[in-house]
Design an enzyme around this catalytic site. Structure first.
Site, PDB file in Angstrom:
ATOM      1  N   PHE A   1      -8.061   7.387   2.621  1.00 34.49           N
ATOM      2  CA  PHE A   1      -8.888   6.348   3.243  1.00 34.49           C
ATOM      3  C   PHE A   1     -10.395   6.627   3.110  1.00 34.49           C
ATOM      4  CE2 PHE A   1     -11.182   4.832   6.993  1.00 34.49           C
ATOM      5  CZ  PHE A   1     -10.875   3.480   7.001  1.00 34.49           C
TER       6      PHE A   1
ATOM      7  N   TYR B   1     -15.664  -3.582   8.275  1.00 33.41           N
ATOM      8  CA  TYR B   1     -14.302  -3.005   8.356  1.00 33.41           C
ATOM      9  C   TYR B   1     -13.717  -3.270   9.744  1.00 33.41           C
ATOM     10  CZ  TYR B   1     -10.418   0.259   8.551  1.00 33.41           C
ATOM     11  OH  TYR B   1      -9.163   0.807   8.716  1.00 33.41           O
TER      12      TYR B   1
ATOM     13  N   SER C   1      -5.980  -0.898  13.362  1.00 31.08           N
ATOM     14  CA  SER C   1      -6.752   0.350  13.498  1.00 31.08           C
ATOM     15  C   SER C   1      -7.392   0.424  14.877  1.00 31.08           C
ATOM     16  CB  SER C   1      -7.864   0.381  12.450  1.00 31.08           C
ATOM     17  OG  SER C   1      -8.728   1.473  12.661  1.00 31.08           O
TER      18      SER C   1
ATOM     19  N   ARG D   1      -1.364  -1.440  -6.358  1.00 32.76           N
ATOM     20  CA  ARG D   1      -1.920  -1.719  -7.691  1.00 32.76           C
ATOM     21  C   ARG D   1      -1.655  -0.589  -8.669  1.00 32.76           C
ATOM     22  NH1 ARG D   1      -7.796  -2.516  -5.442  1.00 32.76           N
ATOM     23  NH2 ARG D   1      -6.947  -0.731  -4.330  1.00 32.76           N
ATOM     24  N   ARG D   2      -1.626   0.671  -8.193  1.00 34.79           N
ATOM     25  CA  ARG D   2      -1.507   1.804  -9.128  1.00 34.79           C
ATOM     26  C   ARG D   2      -0.044   2.051  -9.509  1.00 34.79           C
ATOM     27  NH1 ARG D   2      -5.158   5.915  -5.761  1.00 34.79           N
ATOM     28  NH2 ARG D   2      -4.157   4.708  -4.115  1.00 34.79           N
TER      29      ARG D   2
ATOM     30  N   VAL E   1      -2.805  -7.338  -3.552  1.00 33.86           N
ATOM     31  CA  VAL E   1      -2.442  -8.290  -2.487  1.00 33.86           C
ATOM     32  C   VAL E   1      -3.469  -9.414  -2.326  1.00 33.86           C
ATOM     33  CG1 VAL E   1      -0.992  -6.685  -1.149  1.00 33.86           C
ATOM     34  CG2 VAL E   1      -3.443  -6.862  -0.621  1.00 33.86           C
TER      35      VAL E   1
ATOM     36  N   VAL F   1      -6.488   9.329  10.520  1.00 30.95           N
ATOM     37  CA  VAL F   1      -5.315   9.796   9.771  1.00 30.95           C
ATOM     38  C   VAL F   1      -5.828  10.348   8.437  1.00 30.95           C
ATOM     39  CG1 VAL F   1      -3.035   9.165   8.877  1.00 30.95           C
ATOM     40  CG2 VAL F   1      -4.077   7.782  10.703  1.00 30.95           C
TER      41      VAL F   1
ATOM     42  N   GLY G   1       0.823  -1.208   0.000  1.00 31.42           N
ATOM     43  CA  GLY G   1       0.000   0.000   0.000  1.00 31.42           C
ATOM     44  C   GLY G   1       0.852   1.251   0.000  1.00 31.42           C
ATOM     45  N   ALA G   2       1.903   1.229  -0.827  1.00 27.53           N
ATOM     46  CA  ALA G   2       2.867   2.342  -0.821  1.00 27.53           C
ATOM     47  C   ALA G   2       2.487   3.455  -1.796  1.00 27.53           C
ATOM     48  CB  ALA G   2       4.265   1.808  -1.154  1.00 27.53           C
TER      49      ALA G   2
HETATM   50  P1  NDP Z   1      -4.998   5.135   1.534  1.00 23.53           P
HETATM   51  O1  NDP Z   1      -6.281   4.854   0.821  1.00 23.53           O
HETATM   52  O2  NDP Z   1      -4.385   6.467   1.385  1.00 23.53           O
HETATM   53  O3  NDP Z   1      -3.910   4.026   1.138  1.00 23.53           O
HETATM   54  C1  NDP Z   1      -4.255   2.670   1.039  1.00 23.53           C
HETATM   55  C2  NDP Z   1      -3.148   1.935   0.312  1.00 23.53           C
HETATM   56  O4  NDP Z   1      -3.493   0.540   0.249  1.00 23.53           O
HETATM   57  C3  NDP Z   1      -2.966   2.410  -1.114  1.00 23.53           C
HETATM   58  O5  NDP Z   1      -1.590   2.493  -1.401  1.00 23.53           O
HETATM   59  C4  NDP Z   1      -3.606   1.315  -1.950  1.00 23.53           C
HETATM   60  O6  NDP Z   1      -2.912   1.191  -3.193  1.00 23.53           O
HETATM   61  C5  NDP Z   1      -3.327   0.084  -1.078  1.00 23.53           C
HETATM   62  N1  NDP Z   1      -4.234  -1.008  -1.396  1.00 23.53           N
HETATM   63  C6  NDP Z   1      -5.573  -1.063  -1.194  1.00 23.53           C
HETATM   64  N2  NDP Z   1      -6.053  -2.201  -1.665  1.00 23.53           N
HETATM   65  C7  NDP Z   1      -4.998  -2.897  -2.182  1.00 23.53           C
HETATM   66  C8  NDP Z   1      -4.864  -4.143  -2.828  1.00 23.53           C
HETATM   67  N3  NDP Z   1      -5.919  -4.935  -3.046  1.00 23.53           N
HETATM   68  N4  NDP Z   1      -3.638  -4.539  -3.233  1.00 23.53           N
HETATM   69  C9  NDP Z   1      -2.556  -3.750  -3.025  1.00 23.53           C
HETATM   70  N5  NDP Z   1      -2.626  -2.555  -2.422  1.00 23.53           N
HETATM   71  C10 NDP Z   1      -3.839  -2.142  -2.008  1.00 23.53           C
HETATM   72  O7  NDP Z   1      -5.308   4.835   3.069  1.00 23.53           O
HETATM   73  P2  NDP Z   1      -4.360   4.798   4.370  1.00 23.53           P
HETATM   74  O8  NDP Z   1      -2.977   5.149   4.051  1.00 23.53           O
HETATM   75  O9  NDP Z   1      -5.068   5.563   5.407  1.00 23.53           O
HETATM   76  O10 NDP Z   1      -4.479   3.254   4.736  1.00 23.53           O
HETATM   77  C11 NDP Z   1      -3.369   2.426   5.014  1.00 23.53           C
HETATM   78  C12 NDP Z   1      -3.763   1.430   6.094  1.00 23.53           C
HETATM   79  O11 NDP Z   1      -4.010   2.142   7.293  1.00 23.53           O
HETATM   80  C13 NDP Z   1      -5.017   0.628   5.811  1.00 23.53           C
HETATM   81  O12 NDP Z   1      -4.797  -0.704   6.214  1.00 23.53           O
HETATM   82  C14 NDP Z   1      -6.071   1.286   6.697  1.00 23.53           C
HETATM   83  O13 NDP Z   1      -7.094   0.398   7.049  1.00 23.53           O
HETATM   84  C15 NDP Z   1      -5.211   1.679   7.867  1.00 23.53           C
HETATM   85  N6  NDP Z   1      -5.740   2.717   8.739  1.00 23.53           N
HETATM   86  C16 NDP Z   1      -6.059   3.956   8.234  1.00 23.53           C
HETATM   87  C17 NDP Z   1      -6.559   4.929   9.078  1.00 23.53           C
HETATM   88  C18 NDP Z   1      -6.968   6.275   8.593  1.00 23.53           C
HETATM   89  O14 NDP Z   1      -7.674   6.988   9.326  1.00 23.53           O
HETATM   90  N7  NDP Z   1      -6.562   6.704   7.396  1.00 23.53           N
HETATM   91  C19 NDP Z   1      -6.700   4.670  10.512  1.00 23.53           C
HETATM   92  C20 NDP Z   1      -6.361   3.334  10.919  1.00 23.53           C
HETATM   93  C21 NDP Z   1      -5.876   2.415  10.063  1.00 23.53           C
HETATM   94  P3  NDP Z   1      -3.574   0.909  -4.620  1.00 23.53           P
HETATM   95  O15 NDP Z   1      -4.974   1.448  -4.597  1.00 23.53           O
HETATM   96  O16 NDP Z   1      -2.665   1.618  -5.576  1.00 23.53           O
HETATM   97  O17 NDP Z   1      -3.513  -0.571  -4.765  1.00 23.53           O
HETATM   98  C1  8X3 Z   2      -9.581   3.938  10.086  1.00 20.77           C
HETATM   99  C2  8X3 Z   2     -10.043   4.815  11.192  1.00 20.77           C
HETATM  100  O1  8X3 Z   2     -12.026   5.317  12.723  1.00 20.77           O
HETATM  101  O2  8X3 Z   2     -12.396   5.501  10.328  1.00 20.77           O
HETATM  102  O3  8X3 Z   2      -9.270   2.655  10.514  1.00 20.77           O
HETATM  103  O4  8X3 Z   2     -12.185   3.363  11.362  1.00 20.77           O
HETATM  104  S1  8X3 Z   2     -11.737   4.735  11.379  1.00 20.77           S
END
Ligand code: NDP
Ligand code: 8X3
Length: 259
Positions: free
Chosen positions: A195, A158, A145, A39-40, A66, A191, A14-15
Site C-alpha cells: 500500500f 484518499y 479504511s 491487473r498484474r 476494475v 496493514v 486486488g488479489a
Molecule cells: P496492495 O497495494 O498490497 O494491494 C492492492 C491490490 O489492489 C493489488 O492487488 C492491486 O493489483 C489491486 N488494484 C489496484 N488498483 C487496481 C485496479 N485499477 N484494478 C484492479 N486491481 C487493482 O495494498 P493493500 O492490500 O493494503 O490494499 C487492499 C485494500 O485495502 C485497498 O482498498 C486499500 O485501500 C485498503 N486498505 C489498506 C490498508 C493498509 O494499511 N494497507 C488499510 C486500510 C485499507 P494490481 O496492481 O495487480 O492491479
Molecule cells: C490505509 C491506512 O491510515 O494509511 O487505508 O490511510 S492509512
C-alpha cells in the site's frame, strides 16, 4: 470436519498483493473456489499455481483493471460455468496515491483513486449483485479504511474515497435488506502491504518507515477477520469492523515506542 468454504465460489478483487492475496490463500485453505481479479497477470498466475499446489484449489483468473467496466463485463461473460455461481464478493482492490496538501495534489492521482476505490467497487458490485439476488444469498465484503472514518493531514482525496466506500456499504445494507444477502464493511488501520509503496509512487525506503517501530497488521490478519465474517451463521451479519494494530489509536496516533 469439512472445510468452512468447501465448494463456495468467492471473487476477490486486488488479489495480486497484500490483503487480497492473503484472503485468496486463507479462502483456498478453507476449500473455496476462487475468481481472482487484478491487473498484474504474472502475479496472479504465480498465486494460482501456488494455491493449486498447496490446496488443490480451483482458480479462475481475471486480468482486468476494475476501472474499465466494458472489459469487466466481457470477462464476466466469459467466466467458466464452474465459477459462475459466485457467493462471496470481496471488494478489496484499491490504492492511495500521494500524501500532500489538497492544493498540491495531482489530478492524475485523484482520478486514479476515485476511479479505482469508488467506481471500480461499484462496477464489480454491479456485475456480481444479480448473481446473488437470483439465488437470494451471498455476502459482499467491502474493504474501506480507518481513513474512511476520520480524515488525517494530507489524506484528503484518499480519505474521501474511503468515506465513499463506507457510505456505499451502508447503502448496500439498506438496499439488500429483505434478502439473505449480507454486507460487511471492514475498516483496517495500518496493514503492512504494498500500500505505502504504491502511495509513494515506488519509494520503498519511505514506505518501509510507515511500518517501523511497532507491530502493524498483516494481510493475513485481515483475511482471517474476513473469513470469520463470511462463515458466521446466516442470521448474523457483521455490518462494520474497525481494526487497528494495538499500537495505533487513530490515523495519526501510533505508538512507536522504540523509535
Ligand atoms: P496492495 O497495494 O498490497 O494491494 C492492492 C491490490 O489492489 C493489488 O492487488 C492491486 O493489483 C489491486 N488494484 C489496484 N488498483 C487496481 C485496479 N485499477 N484494478 C484492479 N486491481 C487493482 O495494498 P493493500 O492490500 O493494503 O490494499 C487492499 C485494500 O485495502 C485497498 O482498498 C486499500 O485501500 C485498503 N486498505 C489498506 C490498508 C493498509 O494499511 N494497507 C488499510 C486500510 C485499507 P494490481 O496492481 O495487480 O492491479
Ligand atoms: C490505509 C491506512 O491510515 O494509511 O487505508 O490511510 S492509512
Amino acid at each position: 470436519m469439512g472445510k468452512k468454504l468447501e465448494g463456495v465460489v468467492a471473487l476477490i478483487t486486488g488479489a495480486s498483493s497484500g490483503i487480497g492475496e492473503a484472503t485468496a490463500r486463507v479462502f483456498a485453505e478453507n476449500g473455496a473456489k476462487l475468481v481472482l481479479v487484478a491487473r498484474r497477470y504474472e502475479r496472479l498466475k504465480l498465486l494460482k499455481e501456488k494455491l493449486i499446489e498447496l490446496y488443490n484449489t480451483q482458480v479462475h483468473l481475471i486480468c482486468a483493471d476494475v476501472r474499465n467496466y466494458k472489459h469487466l463485463e466481457e470477462e464476466f461473460s466469459n467466466i467458466p460455468e464452474d465459477f459462475k455461481d459466485i457467493s462471496i464478493l470481496i471488494n478489496n482492490a484499491g490504492l492511495a496515491r500521494g500524501l500532500e496538501k489538497i492544493y498540491e495534489g495531482k489530478i492524475q492521482d485523484w482520478e486514479e483513486m476515485i476511479d479505482t476505490n469508488i467506481k471500480g467497487l461499484l462496477y464489480v458490485t454491479k456485475l456480481v449483485a444479480p448473481i446473488l439476488l437470483q439465488k437470494n444469498s451471498g455476502h459482499i465484503v467491502n474493504i474501506a479504511s480507518l481513513a474512511g472514518r476520520a480524515v488525517y493531514p494530507n489524506g484528503n482525496v484518499y480519505c474521501a474515497t474511503k468515506f465513499a466506500v463506507k457510505a456505499l456499504s451502508e447503502a448496500m445494507i439498506i438496499d439488500f435488506n429483505g434478502t439473505n444477502i449480507r454486507i460487511t464493511n471492514i475498516d483496517p488501520g495500518l496493514v503492512e502491504t504494498e500500500f505505502s509503496e504504491v502511495r509513494f509512487h515506488g519509494d520503498k525506503e519511505r514506505a518501509k518507515k510507515v511500518y517501523l517501530g511497532y507491530q502493524p497488521l498483516t494481510g493475513d490478519d485481515i483475511a482471517n477477520i474476513i473469513l470469520f465474517c463470511v462463515t458466521l451463521p446466516q442470521h448474523i451479519m457483521i455490518q462494520d469492523i474497525l481494526v487497528t494494530p494495538t499500537a495505533q489509536a487513530t490515523a495519526t496516533i501510533v505508538s512507536k515506542n522504540f523509535q
